[in-house]
Scaffold this motif. Structure first.
Motif, PDB file in Angstrom:
ATOM      1  N   SER A   9       0.852  -1.185   0.000  1.00 51.40           N
ATOM      2  CA  SER A   9       0.000   0.000   0.000  1.00 51.40           C
ATOM      3  C   SER A   9       0.881   1.226   0.000  1.00 51.40           C
ATOM      4  CB  SER A   9      -0.906  -0.009   1.237  1.00 51.40           C
ATOM      5  OG  SER A   9      -1.700   1.147   1.268  1.00 51.40           O
ATOM      6  N   GLY A  10       0.651   2.107  -0.957  1.00 50.55           N
ATOM      7  CA  GLY A  10       1.417   3.341  -1.015  1.00 50.55           C
ATOM      8  C   GLY A  10       1.719   3.734  -2.438  1.00 50.55           C
ATOM      9  N   SER A  11       2.410   4.845  -2.599  1.00 50.19           N
ATOM     10  CA  SER A  11       2.659   5.375  -3.940  1.00 50.19           C
ATOM     11  C   SER A  11       3.600   4.507  -4.768  1.00 50.19           C
ATOM     12  CB  SER A  11       3.216   6.794  -3.839  1.00 50.19           C
ATOM     13  OG  SER A  11       4.419   6.787  -3.100  1.00 50.19           O
ATOM     14  N   LYS A  12       4.322   3.581  -4.147  1.00 51.74           N
ATOM     15  CA  LYS A  12       5.207   2.681  -4.896  1.00 51.74           C
ATOM     16  C   LYS A  12       4.487   1.434  -5.383  1.00 51.74           C
ATOM     17  CE  LYS A  12       9.217   4.276  -2.525  1.00 51.74           C
ATOM     18  NZ  LYS A  12      10.390   4.729  -2.922  1.00 51.74           N
ATOM     19  N   GLY A  13       3.241   1.222  -4.938  1.00 48.10           N
ATOM     20  CA  GLY A  13       2.483   0.077  -5.409  1.00 48.10           C
ATOM     21  C   GLY A  13       1.418  -0.362  -4.435  1.00 48.10           C
ATOM     22  N   ASN A  14       0.250  -0.733  -4.987  1.00 45.27           N
ATOM     23  CA  ASN A  14      -0.894  -1.164  -4.188  1.00 45.27           C
ATOM     24  C   ASN A  14      -1.371  -2.523  -4.662  1.00 45.27           C
ATOM     25  OD1 ASN A  14      -1.777   1.394  -2.556  1.00 45.27           O
ATOM     26  ND2 ASN A  14      -1.184   2.092  -4.587  1.00 45.27           N
ATOM     27  N   SER A  15      -1.663  -3.384  -3.707  1.00 43.23           N
ATOM     28  CA  SER A  15      -2.207  -4.697  -4.040  1.00 43.23           C
ATOM     29  C   SER A  15      -2.727  -5.360  -2.774  1.00 43.23           C
ATOM     30  CB  SER A  15      -1.130  -5.577  -4.680  1.00 43.23           C
ATOM     31  OG  SER A  15      -1.691  -6.773  -5.142  1.00 43.23           O
ATOM     32  N   SER A  16      -3.912  -5.954  -2.885  1.00 43.92           N
ATOM     33  CA  SER A  16      -4.511  -6.694  -1.772  1.00 43.92           C
ATOM     34  C   SER A  16      -4.998  -8.038  -2.280  1.00 43.92           C
ATOM     35  CB  SER A  16      -5.689  -5.925  -1.173  1.00 43.92           C
ATOM     36  OG  SER A  16      -5.262  -4.717  -0.608  1.00 43.92           O
ATOM     37  N   LEU A  17      -4.903  -9.029  -1.436  1.00 48.10           N
ATOM     38  CA  LEU A  17      -5.387 -10.364  -1.750  1.00 48.10           C
ATOM     39  C   LEU A  17      -6.674 -10.595  -0.965  1.00 48.10           C
ATOM     40  CD1 LEU A  17      -4.712 -13.084  -3.174  1.00 48.10           C
ATOM     41  CD2 LEU A  17      -3.588 -13.757  -1.044  1.00 48.10           C
ATOM     42  N   ILE A  18      -7.726 -11.006  -1.658  1.00 51.41           N
ATOM     43  CA  ILE A  18      -9.001 -11.333  -1.032  1.00 51.41           C
ATOM     44  C   ILE A  18      -9.231 -12.800  -1.353  1.00 51.41           C
ATOM     45  CG2 ILE A  18     -11.492 -10.900  -0.976  1.00 51.41           C
ATOM     46  CD1 ILE A  18      -9.130  -8.244  -2.279  1.00 51.41           C
TER      47      ILE A  18
END
Length: 155
Positions: A9-18
């Motif tokens: 999470s942040g300006s360098k990259g965002n990704s979440s696993l659901i």
């Protein structure tokens, strides 16, 4: 049981696993595929279990690894058509054609119902999402990224 893990999470990259026991969805792929694979393996999830990738909007910190993930894992990517048109050049040639949804649509990925809702972020057709396990409607998870402001829908 519906679960989640924020991979970045942040300006360098965002990704979440659901995920549930049977379905694994990646929301956004702002890191390189290599970094996303490492992040998933760190929490004990085999990246080859991914059933789909959902993209919230076209900014690089949400799509950087999406094209490579599609090619390496042969998984579908879900976009709004406008979002895809704005980030297509960042993705390279996809192994599978994009799967389109409209903001406000509900769609299924495995045993997870995904409901999109609008976001006020400065993107062409920015979306946020509600995830719900089909067989357990008492469990819901909403993820809202890059909000311009909190609308009545979010409150």
């Amino acid at each position: 049981m519906l679960s989640t893990s924020v991979l970045s999470s942040g300006s360098k990259g965002n990704s979440s696993l659901i995920f549930t026991n049977d379905t694994y969805i990646l929301l956004d792929a702002g890191l390189s595929a290599k970094k996303l694979f490492c992040a998933m393996e760190e929490i004990g999830i085999d990246p080859h279990k991914l059933n789909g990738l959902v993209i919230s909007h076209e900014h690089s910190d949400h799509v950087n690894g999406a094209g490579v993930l599609n090619r390496k894992l042969n998984i579908p990517i879900y976009f709004t058509e406008q979002t895809f048109s704005r980030c297509e050049h960042k993705l390279g040639k996809l192994k599978q054609n994009p799967t389109y949804f409209n903001v406000g649509d509900e769609f299924l990925i495995g045993d997870i119902k995904v409901t999109s809702f609008s976001s006020s972020h400065d993107a062409i057709d920015s979306s946020n999402f509600l995830f719900e396990e089909v067989n357990n409607s008492s469990q819901k998870l909403a993820i809202a990224t890059d909000l311009g402001f909190a609308s009545k829908l979010l409150l």
